[in-house]
Design a protein around this motif. Structure first.
Motif, PDB file in Angstrom:
ATOM      1  N   PRO A  42     -39.690  69.850 -39.074  1.00 26.62           N
ATOM      2  CA  PRO A  42     -38.242  69.047 -39.460  1.00 26.62           C
ATOM      3  C   PRO A  42     -36.960  70.239 -39.412  1.00 26.62           C
ATOM      4  N   ALA A  43     -35.571  69.859 -39.238  1.00 21.87           N
ATOM      5  CA  ALA A  43     -34.937  70.325 -39.268  1.00 21.87           C
ATOM      6  C   ALA A  43     -34.647  71.151 -40.649  1.00 21.87           C
ATOM      7  N   LEU A  44     -34.495  69.946 -41.712  1.00 23.98           N
ATOM      8  CA  LEU A  44     -35.014  71.346 -43.101  1.00 23.98           C
ATOM      9  C   LEU A  44     -35.631  71.977 -43.674  1.00 23.98           C
ATOM     10  N   THR A  45     -36.626  71.835 -43.109  1.00 24.75           N
ATOM     11  CA  THR A  45     -37.783  72.521 -43.605  1.00 24.75           C
ATOM     12  C   THR A  45     -37.835  73.603 -42.978  1.00 24.75           C
ATOM     13  N   ALA A  46     -37.320  73.951 -41.340  1.00 26.43           N
ATOM     14  CA  ALA A  46     -37.585  75.149 -40.737  1.00 26.43           C
ATOM     15  C   ALA A  46     -37.414  76.233 -41.310  1.00 26.43           C
ATOM     16  N   GLY A  47     -37.818  76.948 -41.169  1.00 24.55           N
ATOM     17  CA  GLY A  47     -37.655  78.484 -41.379  1.00 24.55           C
ATOM     18  C   GLY A  47     -37.667  79.526 -40.613  1.00 24.55           C
ATOM     19  N   ALA A  48     -36.870  80.933 -40.996  1.00 20.93           N
ATOM     20  CA  ALA A  48     -37.373  82.367 -39.607  1.00 20.93           C
ATOM     21  C   ALA A  48     -38.648  82.250 -39.581  1.00 20.93           C
ATOM     22  N   ALA A  49     -39.177  82.397 -40.708  1.00 20.80           N
ATOM     23  CA  ALA A  49     -40.738  82.511 -41.023  1.00 20.80           C
ATOM     24  C   ALA A  49     -41.189  81.802 -39.290  1.00 20.80           C
ATOM     25  N   ASP A  50     -41.171  80.416 -39.233  1.00 18.07           N
ATOM     26  CA  ASP A  50     -41.151  79.577 -38.304  1.00 18.07           C
ATOM     27  C   ASP A  50     -40.603  80.345 -36.419  1.00 18.07           C
ATOM     28  N   VAL A  51     -39.174  79.990 -36.657  1.00 23.38           N
ATOM     29  CA  VAL A  51     -38.858  81.053 -35.506  1.00 23.38           C
ATOM     30  C   VAL A  51     -39.473  82.323 -35.021  1.00 23.38           C
ATOM     31  N   ALA A  85     -42.335  82.358 -33.235  1.00 22.28           N
ATOM     32  CA  ALA A  85     -42.894  81.254 -31.870  1.00 22.28           C
ATOM     33  C   ALA A  85     -42.285  82.147 -30.492  1.00 22.28           C
ATOM     34  N   ASP A  86     -42.247  81.411 -29.716  1.00 20.99           N
ATOM     35  CA  ASP A  86     -42.630  82.108 -28.992  1.00 20.99           C
ATOM     36  C   ASP A  86     -41.125  81.272 -27.680  1.00 20.99           C
ATOM     37  N   GLY A  87     -41.356  79.709 -28.004  1.00 22.47           N
ATOM     38  CA  GLY A  87     -39.972  79.233 -27.182  1.00 22.47           C
ATOM     39  C   GLY A  87     -39.114  78.301 -28.159  1.00 22.47           C
ATOM     40  N   TYR A  88     -38.692  77.283 -28.129  1.00 20.97           N
ATOM     41  CA  TYR A  88     -38.204  76.664 -29.045  1.00 20.97           C
ATOM     42  C   TYR A  88     -37.720  75.437 -28.608  1.00 20.97           C
ATOM     43  N   LEU A  89     -37.722  73.876 -28.294  1.00 21.38           N
ATOM     44  CA  LEU A  89     -37.749  72.524 -28.208  1.00 21.38           C
ATOM     45  C   LEU A  89     -36.451  72.219 -29.758  1.00 21.38           C
ATOM     46  N   LEU A  90     -35.550  71.953 -29.551  1.00 20.67           N
ATOM     47  CA  LEU A  90     -34.176  71.713 -30.461  1.00 20.67           C
ATOM     48  C   LEU A  90     -33.703  70.136 -30.225  1.00 20.67           C
ATOM     49  N   GLY A  91     -33.954  69.097 -31.089  1.00 22.76           N
ATOM     50  CA  GLY A  91     -33.226  67.696 -30.837  1.00 22.76           C
ATOM     51  C   GLY A  91     -32.323  67.784 -32.166  1.00 22.76           C
ATOM     52  N   THR A  92     -31.554  66.983 -31.821  1.00 24.99           N
ATOM     53  CA  THR A  92     -30.602  66.185 -32.968  1.00 24.99           C
ATOM     54  C   THR A  92     -29.414  65.447 -32.685  1.00 24.99           C
ATOM     55  N   PRO A  93     -29.127  64.766 -33.247  1.00 25.65           N
ATOM     56  CA  PRO A  93     -27.520  63.414 -32.707  1.00 25.65           C
ATOM     57  C   PRO A  93     -26.525  64.392 -33.280  1.00 25.65           C
ATOM     58  N   ALA A  94     -25.659  63.211 -32.093  1.00 26.48           N
ATOM     59  CA  ALA A  94     -24.507  63.809 -32.271  1.00 26.48           C
ATOM     60  C   ALA A  94     -23.991  63.248 -33.525  1.00 26.48           C
ATOM     61  N   ASN A  95     -22.714  63.796 -34.705  1.00 28.12           N
ATOM     62  CA  ASN A  95     -22.146  63.175 -35.619  1.00 28.12           C
ATOM     63  C   ASN A  95     -21.475  63.744 -35.451  1.00 28.12           C
ATOM     64  N   ILE A  96     -20.690  62.499 -35.550  1.00 29.54           N
ATOM     65  CA  ILE A  96     -18.758  62.946 -35.988  1.00 29.54           C
ATOM     66  C   ILE A  96     -18.390  64.326 -35.103  1.00 29.54           C
TER      67      ILE A  96
END
Length: 150
Positions: free
Chosen positions: A40-49, A52-63
């Protein structure tokens, strides 16, 4: 083994459908040998990034912007990952009630600063996701995984 990190903020049923489709694509049997890690975005950190070799990002559009959770993620990882993760591939899926443009621009601005490279245009959905939208999310996950498996 290459690693794909999925960083998401999934507060709604529509986002959950898109998340499930994207992760299913990333974990398809057609692309063996890629480890998929979900944070989850609130718990992911620099060590996770960094791990990893690549990233899949998901977000709602809020305002007209990405979720606060994804912005928090970027705030936490930006400088620790700035040099080490350049040119790594990423994909993005966004859901909005009426518009996704502001959220996409914000994510692309930050990933541009990180010098990550988008593997394809973002999957953007407004309203309830349909079959084609979910197929596009699946393809995004599968394409990212396949690129890492090469």
């Amino acid at each position: 083994m290459p690693t794909l990190l999925v960083v998401h903020h999934t507060p709604s049923p529509a986002m959950a459908e898109m998340f499930d489709a994207a992760v299913s694509g990333a974990r398809t049997d057609e692309v063996p040998g890629v480890e998929v890690i979900i944070r989850p975005a609130l718990t992911a950190g620099a060590a996770d990034v960094l791990g990893a070799d690549g990233y899949l990002l998901g977000t709602p559009a809020n305002i007209g912007y990405m979720s606060g959770a994804l912005k928090h993620f970027f705030d936490q990882i930006y400088y620790p990952c700035l040099e080490a993760t350049q040119r790594r591939p990423f994909g993005l899926y966004v859901h909005g009630g009426m518009d996704t443009g502001g959220a996409v621009r914000a994510v692309e601005s930050i990933t541009g600063g990180l010098q990550w490279r988008a593997i394809r245009p973002p999957v953007c959905v407004t309203g309830p996701p349909g079959k084609q939208d979910l197929e596009a999310c699946w393809e995004l996950g599968a394409l990212l995984a396949a690129g890492l498996a090469d």
